[in-house]
Design an enzyme around this catalytic site. Structure first.
Site, mmCIF file in Angstrom:
data_model
loop_
_atom_site.group_PDB
_atom_site.id
_atom_site.type_symbol
_atom_site.label_atom_id
_atom_site.label_comp_id
_atom_site.label_asym_id
_atom_site.label_seq_id
_atom_site.Cartn_x
_atom_site.Cartn_y
_atom_site.Cartn_z
ATOM 1 N N HIS A 190 0.850 -1.190 0.000
ATOM 2 C CA HIS A 190 0.000 0.000 0.000
ATOM 3 C C HIS A 190 0.880 1.231 0.000
ATOM 4 C CE1 HIS A 190 -3.011 2.957 1.350
ATOM 5 N NE2 HIS A 190 -3.911 2.123 0.863
ATOM 6 N N ASP A 206 -7.800 -4.259 -0.355
ATOM 7 C CA ASP A 206 -8.373 -4.524 -1.675
ATOM 8 C C ASP A 206 -8.321 -6.006 -2.017
ATOM 9 O OD1 ASP A 206 -8.873 -1.741 -2.356
ATOM 10 O OD2 ASP A 206 -6.704 -1.540 -2.450
#
Length: 428
Positions: free
Chosen positions: A306, A363
């Protein structure tokens, strides 16, 4: 507020700027007078080193994997709270009492219906229109139907429009899905929870009663919670920038939806699921892991790592355990989900991924859960927008209430031609 000073030497002049300290997090150098005093700007593409506002909503420590809403860790909220309670917290600053939560939930529940004329608005889109295209258009159009709550100088108007946006977004998203599959719209049911109501409006049909699966409802509620707000990301900054001009709240949220649509922002969970489908079966995982390690191979493992979190994504920790619960509850036997579970295990134990801190992010897990529940990948970003609406609304309210807020006006480093004279067409 400023006990420290930062010194800058520029053009033979020595200048001092206050260093501001927040309640937690890095110090911030106050350069508001920099241009007036020096005639120079700072250069910060993407504003990754620039604080654009003061906020008391959400705090992120990417190095430590920390996400706090009004000071409360995301893990505690997801485990013990509900999306309605988190929404109240973000909007009002404190957790509600039981009566406060009941009143807030009652208000949101009774704002879930859309103006009936909006039904014809949907019919203006092609059947294969992307749900995010529909979301942008319909949310932007709300100001034409609810102009009785667009006076941003009136606190009561701001409150009503905030409640309307949070309440109507599930209806708008569910109708976008129904329109795409050619099924009739399903009206809200005031007897259901916020999340249960959304599931019924999305998957229910008039021909038979829809029964909400409590495990699926819990998983969706947690997905909504972990996506509720995420500090000054691209879409939130877009909402604030649009709002800084005095635009009405519906237009501001539509702008946020448009920004979220980008694959680098809201489309990451769709990309992660597409990657799992490309891998196909568990026996192909080692091959793709080797490809991911090869710098010369364009393949990348989506859903890992991320931009902000350099440690484990705390939102991923929250919904990681829900994957197996949802798959077990729905009795799904799909190789894609087995690929996801085995890829997660292999990556978490591979020295290469551990060293580079490429942990599965939110995600990765949310894409798996949403697909198992039955959402097409085109709906993933629309669901993200649904959940993030409360964060956008809270950020917009905070901005409007800030007496120091100014209209956004980023500067630039100009690299084009210097001044030159116009040449008539017949001499070119």
């Amino acid at each position: 507020m400023a006990d420290k000073l930062a010194k800058l030497d520029l053009g033979g002049k020595s200048l001092e700027y206050n260093v501001l300290e927040g309640s937690t997090g890095p110090d911030v150098i106050d350069i508001r007078k920099l241009y007036a005093q020096t005639g120079a700007f700072t250069f910060d593409p993407g504003f990754t080193s620039t604080a654009s506002c003061e906020s008391a909503l959400t705090y992120i420590d990417g190095d430590e994997g920390v996400l706090l809403h009004r000071g409360y860790p995301i893990g505690q909220l997801a485990e013990n709270s509900s999306f309605m309670e988190v929404s109240y917290l973000l909007l009002n600053g404190e957790l509600p009492s039981k009566d406060d939560l009941d009143d807030f939930t009652y208000t949101i529940t009774r704002h879930t219906m859309l103006h009936e004329q909006l039904m014809t608005f949907y019919r203006g889109f092609r059947r294969d229109a992307h749900p995010m295209a529909i979301m942008c258009g319909v949310v932007g159009a709300l100001s034409a139907f609810y102009h009785d709550s667009t006076d941003i100088s009136d606190p009561e108007h701001r409150k009503i429009s905030s409640h309307r946006l949070i309440a109507k977004m599930p209806t708008i998203a569910a109708m976008a899905y129904k329109y795409s599959v050619g099924q009739p719209f399903v009206y809200p049911d005031n007897n259901l929870s916020y999340t249960g109501n959304f599931l019924r409006m999305t998957f229910g049909v008039p021909a038979e009663e829809y029964v909400v699966n409590p495990i699926v409802e819990k998983a969706m509620d947690q997905i909504f919670i972990v996506h509720a707000d995420h500090e000054q990301n691209a879409s939130t900054s877009t909402v604030r920038l649009a709002g800084s001009s005095g635009a009405n709240p519906f237009a501001c949220i539509a702008a946020g939806i448009a920004c979220l649509w980008g694959p680098a922002h809201g489309g990451a969970n769709e990309a992660a699921l597409n990657m799992l489908r490309e891998i196909g079966t568990p026996d192909r995982i080692p091959h793709y892991i080797e490809r991911a390690k090869d710098k010369n191979d364009p393949f990348r493992l989506m859903g890992f790592g991320h931009r902000v979190y350099k440690n484990y994504d705390p939102r991923a920790t929250v919904i990681q355990g829900m994957v197996r619960d949802v798959l077990g509850s729905l009795g799904i036997n799909d190789p894609v989900f087995e690929v996801a579970l085995q890829l997660e295990e292999m990556a978490l134990n591979d020295p290469y991924f551990i060293e580079k801190k490429l942990f599965p992010n939110v995600d990765f897990y949310s894409g798996v859960i949403l697909s198992a529940i039955g959402f097409p990948t085109t709906m993933f970003t629309a669901l993200f927008a649904l959940a993030r609406t409360v964060g956008w609304v809270a950020q917009w309210n905070e901005m409007i209430s800030d007496p120091g807020q100014k209209i956004g006006r980023p500067r630039q480093l100009y690299t084009g031609p210097t001044q030159r004279d116009y040449i008539p067409l017949d001499r070119r």
